[in-house]
Design a protein around this motif. Structure first.
Motif, short mmCIF file in Angstrom:
data_model
loop_
_atom_site.label_atom_id
_atom_site.label_comp_id
_atom_site.label_asym_id
_atom_site.label_seq_id
_atom_site.Cartn_x
_atom_site.Cartn_y
_atom_site.Cartn_z
N GLY A 1 21.17 47.62 102.76
CA GLY A 1 21.83 47.36 101.49
C GLY A 1 22.84 46.23 101.60
N VAL A 2 23.61 46.04 100.53
CA VAL A 2 24.60 44.95 100.48
C VAL A 2 25.99 45.57 100.49
CG1 VAL A 2 25.49 43.06 99.05
CG2 VAL A 2 23.02 43.44 99.21
N GLY A 3 26.78 45.18 101.49
CA GLY A 3 28.13 45.75 101.62
C GLY A 3 29.17 44.92 100.88
N LEU A 4 28.81 43.70 100.52
CA LEU A 4 29.73 42.83 99.77
C LEU A 4 28.89 41.87 98.95
CD1 LEU A 4 32.43 41.44 99.05
CD2 LEU A 4 32.23 40.14 101.17
N TYR A 5 28.83 42.10 97.64
CA TYR A 5 28.17 41.15 96.76
C TYR A 5 29.28 40.36 96.09
CZ TYR A 5 24.64 39.10 93.76
OH TYR A 5 23.80 38.20 93.15
N ARG A 6 29.36 39.05 96.41
CA ARG A 6 30.49 38.23 95.92
C ARG A 6 30.17 37.74 94.51
NH1 ARG A 6 30.95 36.43 101.87
NH2 ARG A 6 33.14 36.78 102.35
N THR A 7 30.53 38.53 93.50
CA THR A 7 30.11 38.21 92.13
C THR A 7 30.77 36.95 91.59
OG1 THR A 7 31.85 39.51 91.08
CG2 THR A 7 29.79 40.66 91.56
N GLU A 8 31.85 36.49 92.22
CA GLU A 8 32.55 35.32 91.67
C GLU A 8 31.67 34.08 91.61
OE1 GLU A 8 33.76 37.23 94.05
OE2 GLU A 8 33.71 36.14 95.93
N TYR A 9 30.62 34.06 92.45
CA TYR A 9 29.76 32.87 92.43
C TYR A 9 29.08 32.69 91.07
CZ TYR A 9 30.71 31.81 97.19
OH TYR A 9 31.37 31.44 98.33
N ALA A 10 28.90 33.81 90.34
CA ALA A 10 28.30 33.71 89.02
C ALA A 10 29.25 33.07 88.01
CB ALA A 10 27.90 35.11 88.53
N PHE A 11 30.53 32.92 88.38
CA PHE A 11 31.51 32.32 87.47
C PHE A 11 31.74 30.85 87.76
CE2 PHE A 11 33.65 36.10 85.50
CZ PHE A 11 33.00 37.09 86.21
N MET A 12 31.20 30.39 88.85
CA MET A 12 31.55 29.03 89.27
C MET A 12 30.65 28.01 88.57
SD MET A 12 32.27 29.64 93.28
CE MET A 12 33.60 30.70 93.82
N ASP A 13 31.15 26.80 88.49
CA ASP A 13 30.39 25.69 87.89
C ASP A 13 29.88 25.98 86.50
OD1 ASP A 13 30.75 23.99 90.03
OD2 ASP A 13 29.08 24.93 91.13
N ARG A 14 30.68 26.62 85.69
CA ARG A 14 30.30 26.80 84.29
C ARG A 14 31.57 26.83 83.44
NH1 ARG A 14 26.88 32.10 83.84
NH2 ARG A 14 27.69 32.15 81.71
N ASP A 15 31.38 26.65 82.14
CA ASP A 15 32.54 26.51 81.25
C ASP A 15 32.88 27.79 80.52
OD1 ASP A 15 32.95 23.81 81.90
OD2 ASP A 15 31.20 23.31 80.66
N THR A 16 31.98 28.77 80.54
CA THR A 16 32.30 30.07 79.93
C THR A 16 31.93 31.15 80.93
OG1 THR A 16 30.11 30.08 78.94
CG2 THR A 16 31.93 29.38 77.51
N PRO A 17 32.66 32.26 80.94
CA PRO A 17 32.32 33.31 81.91
C PRO A 17 30.98 33.95 81.55
CG PRO A 17 34.39 33.79 80.74
CD PRO A 17 33.82 32.58 80.12
N PRO A 18 30.32 34.59 82.52
CA PRO A 18 29.05 35.26 82.21
C PRO A 18 29.27 36.34 81.14
CG PRO A 18 29.47 35.23 84.59
CD PRO A 18 30.70 34.73 83.93
N THR A 19 28.24 36.59 80.37
CA THR A 19 28.34 37.63 79.33
C THR A 19 28.10 39.01 79.95
OG1 THR A 19 25.99 37.53 78.88
CG2 THR A 19 27.41 36.04 77.60
N GLU A 20 28.40 40.04 79.20
CA GLU A 20 28.15 41.42 79.68
C GLU A 20 26.67 41.58 80.03
OE1 GLU A 20 29.68 44.56 77.05
OE2 GLU A 20 27.87 45.71 77.52
N ASP A 21 25.81 41.05 79.18
CA ASP A 21 24.37 41.17 79.43
C ASP A 21 23.97 40.45 80.71
OD1 ASP A 21 23.55 42.88 77.55
OD2 ASP A 21 22.77 41.37 76.15
N GLU A 22 24.56 39.29 80.95
CA GLU A 22 24.23 38.57 82.20
C GLU A 22 24.63 39.42 83.42
OE1 GLU A 22 25.18 34.22 82.64
OE2 GLU A 22 25.73 34.47 80.56
N HIS A 23 25.83 39.98 83.37
CA HIS A 23 26.26 40.85 84.49
C HIS A 23 25.28 42.00 84.65
CE1 HIS A 23 30.05 38.95 85.38
NE2 HIS A 23 30.49 39.07 84.14
N TYR A 24 24.93 42.60 83.54
CA TYR A 24 24.04 43.75 83.57
C TYR A 24 22.69 43.37 84.18
CZ TYR A 24 20.53 46.96 81.72
OH TYR A 24 19.47 47.81 81.60
#
Ligand code: PEP
Ligand code: MG
Length: 616
Positions: free
Chosen positions: A307-330
C-alpha cells in the motif's frame, strides 16, 4: 595503449603497466571482474565510389538488400532474447531502418548524385547523427549513436560481412568506445561479466540493454581504450562507477569477496521480491510506498509495497490557478484506492508552502522564513474552504476502500483539535447534502516537529496512527533548512536528538496502542533500518525502488539484534559516535556497497546520499 606500454615497447624492456583507476558513470549496477576484451574501435572503412548511370538500379537494389539483411540479423538477435524491454529496443532499431529520412534520402543520393550505396548510407547517417547530436536533450543525442550503429551494420552487410562483432571469451570484461544495443545483447550470450565504454550515457540504449540483461556496466570512461589492453585484469565497480585496471593482488581478492557478497544479496533480493518483510523471529514490518503522482503506483506495486504510506496530495495543487474541486479529489482518491487494493492508502492533506511552492496562495511571498510560516496544516486551517473541499472528497472516496487521512505538520494537541474539527465539519456537510461517505475513516498525523514528538503521548490519545516525518523533524530539530546545501553537512539522521525523538514517539504509540510509522527519506536508507525498527517503528514508507533492499535487510535479521543496536546507539554521545556504531554492525552483516547508498539492481534509481559516508 598507455604511455607506459609504449615506453616499454620502444625500449624493448618488458614492463607491466601499473594499476589504474578510472571514473565513469555506473549505468547497470553490479560488480564484474574479468580479463579485458577490447573491441577494435576503428570505424568501418567506407568505400567512396561513383557509379555509372546504368548501375543505379543495381546499387539501389544492393542498398535494399543490405537493409533487409540488417533487419533479419536484428530479428535473429531479438528472437534469442526473453520478452521485455530489450526486445522493444531492437524493434525500435528495426523501425529506424524503415524511416524514410534514411531510406528515401539514400535512394535520392544514389540516383541524384550517382554515388555508391555505401557512400550514400554513410552521408545520410552522418547528417542525421549530426542533427541529433546538436539537441539539448541527452535522449536525442543518444539516438544519434543509435543511427551510427545501424549505419555501420548496413555497411558491413553491403560489404559481405555478416555484421557481427567477434565474440569475447566467456567471463570477459568488454572494453569498447561504445556498443550498439544489438552488440550488447550478443555479449550477454557470450557470458561477459562486465562492460566498460568510453562513450554513452545512462540513457543510451546499450546502457538500458545492459541493465535489463543484468551485466554490470560503467559508461563514459574517458579515454578507456588508451589505458587497457586485451587480457588485462579489470574490476568493474558499477555501483560507484569506477573501473580498476590491473589491480594489485590483495585488491583483487578484496573485490572478489565484495562481488560474492553482492551477488548473494542480489539473488535474495530477487527471490524474495514478492514476500512480506518478516524478520527471522516473525516480526512483520510493513513496507509502504511514498507516492506523489498516480503514475508512481505502478512502481509501488512492482516493488512489492503493501500500500501507500504517504500520498503527497499537494502535487494535485501545483501548477494550476484554482484548487482541485471536491469531485477531482474524490475521483483521484477512488482511482488510487482501486489501483492499490486491497492495501490501504494514507492520503496526506495538502502540505503546501515553503519547499512545496504553489501559486494558489501567495502567503509565502510575504514571509521572511517560509519554513516556519503558513505551510501545511496552518495554511489549510487559514484556507478552510479549500481544506474542507479536500476532506469531503477524501471522505467520499473512503467508501471505496481502506483510505486513511493524515494531517501534516501538527504542532500539538490544540492544533490537532482544530484539524479534527475541520474533519468533523466536512463530514457534517456531506451528511447535510446526503452524499455517501465513510463514517469512520482512520485519522492520523505526521510527527515532524520536535514539539509534536515531545507531546506524542498526548497526541496519541486523539488519533489512529502517527507517522514520523524525519525530513522535517531533522530540519526543525537541528535548525537546518532542508533546501539549503550550505548546511547540508549538518543533516545527520543519527544525531542523538533525532534518535531520542523517534524513540519517544514510538514508545508513546506503543503505550497508547497506536501504530507508528516513519515516512521520511531515512526510511529508504538500508543503513538505518535496524536502528529504526529497533527503536520501535513497525511501518516504513519510502520511495518504491528502495523497498526490495529494505525488505531483504529485515528478512535477514532478528528483532532482538535490531533492538540491541538501537539500545547501543541511544547511548551514543554524538552523531559521529552513533554513525560509527551503526556502520560497524551493518557493515559486518551486509554488503558494503549497499550500505553506502549504492544500489541493488532493484534500487538503481535515486537514493539520497547523506554525510554518513564521512563516518566510514
Ligand atoms: C517528512 O517531512 O519527513 C515528510 C515525509 O514529508 P515531506 O518530505 O513531504 O515534507
Ligand atoms: Mg514534511
Amino acid at each position: 595503449m598507455s604511455d607506459a606500454g609504449n615506453e616499454a615497447g620502444r625500449s624493448g624492456i618488458y614492463a607491466i603497466a601499473p594499476r589504474l583507476a578510472l571514473e565513469g558513470t555506473a549505468a547497470s549496477p553490479g560488480v564484474g571482474i574479468g580479463r579485458a576484451y577490447v573491441i577494435d574501435p576503428r570505424r568501418f572503412h567506407v568505400p567512396r565510389r561513383e557509379i555509372e548511370p546504368g548501375e543505379v538500379e543495381l546499387e539501389v537494389g544492393r542498398f535494399i538488400e543490405g537493409l533487409g539483411k540488417t533487419h533479419d540479423h536484428l530479428e535473429a538477435i531479438k528472437n534469442r532474447l526473453p520478452h521485455g524491454e530489450h526486445r522493444q529496443i531492437l524493434e525500435a532499431q528495426q523501425m529506424m531502418l524503415q524511416d524514410p529520412d534514411l531510406t528515401t534520402r539514400v535512394e535520392e543520393l544514389i540516383r541524384g548524385e550517382g554515388i555508391s550505396a555505401e557512400w550514400a548510407v554513410d552521408r545520410v547517417a552522418t547528417e542525421i547523427r549530426e542533427t541529433l547530436e546538436r539537441a539539448d536533450d541527452e535522449y536525442f543525442r543518444e539516438r544519434g549513436s543509435d543511427i551510427a550503429f545501424l549505419a555501420e551494420r548496413v555497411l558491413r552487410h553491403l560489404g559481405g560481412d555478416d555484421g557481427s562483432e567477434a565474440q569475447p571469451p566467456p567471463g570477459s570484461v568488454v572494453i569498447a568506445y561504445d556498443l550498439s544495443p544489438a552488440d550488447t545483447a550478443e555479449l550477454a550470450r557470450a557470458q561477459v561479466v562486465g562492460i566498460v565504454t568510453g562513450g554513452g550515457g545512462q540513457t543510451s540504449h546499450s546502457a538500458i540493454m545492459a541493465r535489463s540483461l543484468e551485466i554490470p556496466a560503467v559508461v563514459g570512461v574517458e579515454d578507456v581504450l588508451g589505458h587497457v589492453q586485451t587480457d588485462d585484469m579489470v574490476i568493474v565497480d558499477a555501483i560507484e562507477g569506477v573501473v580498476v585496471i590491473r589491480p594489485e593482488p590483495a585488491e583483487l581478492e578484496r573485490w572478489q569477496n565484495v562481488r560474492a557478497r553482492y551477488d548473494v544479496f542480489e539473488d535474495r533480493v530477487q527471490r524474495e521480491h514478492g514476500l512480506p518483510a518478516i524478520a527471522r523471529d516473525g516480526t512483520h514490518i510493513v513496507l509502504r510506498a511514498n507516492v506523489a503522482l498516480e503514475a508512481e503506483i505502478a512502481s509501488a506495486r512492482f516493488h512489492g509495497s503493501e500500500g501507500v504510506g504517504l500520498y503527497r496530495t499537494e502535487y494535485a495543487f501545483m501548477d494550476r490557478d484554482t484548487p482541485p474541486t471536491e469531485d477531482e479529489h474524490y475521483r483521484n482518491a477512488k482511482h488510487v484506492l482501486h489501483r492499490c487494493a486491497p492495501h490501504p492508502v494514507v492520503f496526506r492533506t495538502f502540505d503546501l508552502g515553503s519547499d512545496k511552492p504553489t501559486r494558489l496562495f501567495r502567503y509565502t511571498e510575504r514571509e521572511q522564513n517560509p519554513a516556519m510560516g503558513l505551510r501545511a496544516l496552518r495554511l489549510a486551517l487559514r484556507e478552510r474552504d479549500v481544506f474542507l473541499c479536500q476532506l469531503r472528497g477524501l471522505l467520499r472516496a473512503a467508501v471505496h476502500g481502506p483510505l486513511r487521512i493524515m494531517v501534516p505538520l501538527v504542532s500539538g494537541v490544540s492544533e490537532l483539535r482544530a484539524a479534527l474539527g475541520a474533519i468533523d465539519e466536512a463530514r457534517m456537510q456531506l451528511a447535510e447534502r446526503r452524499v455517501a461517505h465513510a463514517p469512520d475513516v482512520s485519522i492520523g498525523i505526521m510527527v515532524e516537529m520536535p514539539s509534536a514528538a515531545l507531546v506524542a503521548d498526548a497526541l496519541a490519545k486523539h488519533v489512529d496512527f502517527m507517522s514520523i516525518g524525519t525530513n522535517d523533524l531533522i530540519q526543525y530539530t537541528l535548525a537546518i533548512d532542508r533546501t539549503n546545501d550550505e548546511v547540508g553537512y549538518l543533516y545527520r539522521p543519527l544525531h542523538p536528538a533525532i534518535l531520542r525523538l523517534v524513540h519517544k514517539v514510538s514508545a508513546a504509540g506503543k503505550a497508547a496502542g497506536v501504530a507508528v510509522s516513519l515516512c521520511g527519506e531515512m526510511a529508504a536508507d538500508p543503513r538505518y533500518t535496524w536502528v529504526l525498527v529497533g527503536l520501535g517503528v513497525r511501518e516504513l514508507s519510502m520511495h518504491p525502488s528502495a523497498i526490495p533492499v529494505i525488505k531483504n535487510i529485515i528478512r535477514a535479521s532478528t528483532l532482538s539484534e535490531m533492538e540491541a543496536l538501537a539500545r547501543d546507539v541511544l547511548d551514543a554521545e554524538d552523531e559521529d559516535d552513533a554513525e560509527r556504531r551503526v556502520l560497524e554492525v551493518m557493515q559486518s552483516r551486509f554488503p558494503e556497497h549497499l550500505l553506502h547508498g549504492g544500489g541493488s539492481r532493484f534500487a538503481a534509481e535515486t537514493r539520497p546520499r547523506r554525510p554518513l559516508e564521512d563516518a566510514g
